[in-house]
Design an enzyme around this catalytic site. Sequence first.
Site, PDB file in Angstrom:
ATOM      1  N   TYR A 265      20.445  95.814  -6.315  1.00  0.00           N
ATOM      2  CA  TYR A 265      20.270  97.182  -5.567  1.00  0.00           C
ATOM      3  C   TYR A 265      21.810  97.411  -6.346  1.00  0.00           C
ATOM      4  O   TYR A 265      22.414  98.743  -6.378  1.00  0.00           O
ATOM      5  CB  TYR A 265      21.496  96.720  -4.245  1.00  0.00           C
ATOM      6  CG  TYR A 265      21.669  97.325  -3.212  1.00  0.00           C
ATOM      7  CD1 TYR A 265      21.050  98.852  -2.438  1.00  0.00           C
ATOM      8  CD2 TYR A 265      23.752  97.550  -2.964  1.00  0.00           C
ATOM      9  CE1 TYR A 265      22.136  99.998  -2.071  1.00  0.00           C
ATOM     10  CE2 TYR A 265      23.339  98.900  -2.603  1.00  0.00           C
ATOM     11  CZ  TYR A 265      22.996  99.802  -1.799  1.00  0.00           C
ATOM     12  OH  TYR A 265      23.579 100.473  -1.193  1.00  0.00           O
TER      13      TYR A 265
ATOM     14  N   SER B  32      27.873 103.206  -4.294  1.00  0.00           N
ATOM     15  CA  SER B  32      27.917 101.822  -3.888  1.00  0.00           C
ATOM     16  C   SER B  32      29.336 101.809  -3.989  1.00  0.00           C
ATOM     17  O   SER B  32      28.880 101.678  -5.661  1.00  0.00           O
ATOM     18  CB  SER B  32      26.880 101.473  -2.961  1.00  0.00           C
ATOM     19  OG  SER B  32      27.964 100.384  -2.938  1.00  0.00           O
TER      20      SER B  32
END
Length: 257
Positions: free
Chosen positions: A148, A138
């Site tokens: 994350y 990401s």
Amino acid sequence: MATALITGSTAGIGAAFARRLAADGHDLVLVARDAKRLREQATELHDRHGIEAEVLPADLSTDQGIETVADRLGDRRNPVDLLINNAGFGNKGRYLDVSMADELTMLKVHCEAVLRLTSAAAGAMRERGRGGVVNVASVAAFVPRGTYGASKAWVVQFTQGVARDLAGTGVRLMALCPGFVRTEFHQRAGMGTDNIPGWMWLDADKLVAAALTDLARGKSLSIPDPRYKALMSLVKITPRGLLGGVTSRTGRKYGPQ
């Protein structure tokens, strides 16, 4: 005919990879937790494109699930030529608001599973002198933003390091770093998306097309959209202190923790 194994294949980016690779004539091994959805997906892709689609239910937050997929990747009699490590999720809430169990599950799926599955696939591929691995990360990997982002930063560093180690073996590795993509990701995490600007959204099918082009070109890192390439260029020149404050505010507003 080449065979591709895709984790998290039943929705979002994984489903887009499955559609594109099936249309290109690849046989598939489809991996996800929901056996019913997997069977429906396999039937649809077989009927539409005439390819063979193997169903492999597995929960990559467990050792047994990881071992099941690793064993399939290491099967020399039925080799996998392309691995798409796509399975992943986000937790809703700031650090310390998320339970330690959920934090560890994220690391299990995003890091341990990626390490073990990449190793299983790459070992078999190196013996044959060909193959590819795409690890879905990401753009959150490039900004200081919680567990994350940290887990996705690990994916990027790991993938690019292994790509260098395996250079010249015929095995290609690439970290794919999308931004916001219209998938089930936010819904599953219980995150609202109404406040995310329209220009920030990417189409999963176009993202996959760009990613496969980058893999064919031998890139070890793919940011498959000019908008996010420009944003990441700004990130590189922004002072880390300022960047941390900006990403903390935008992360609470838009993204997973």
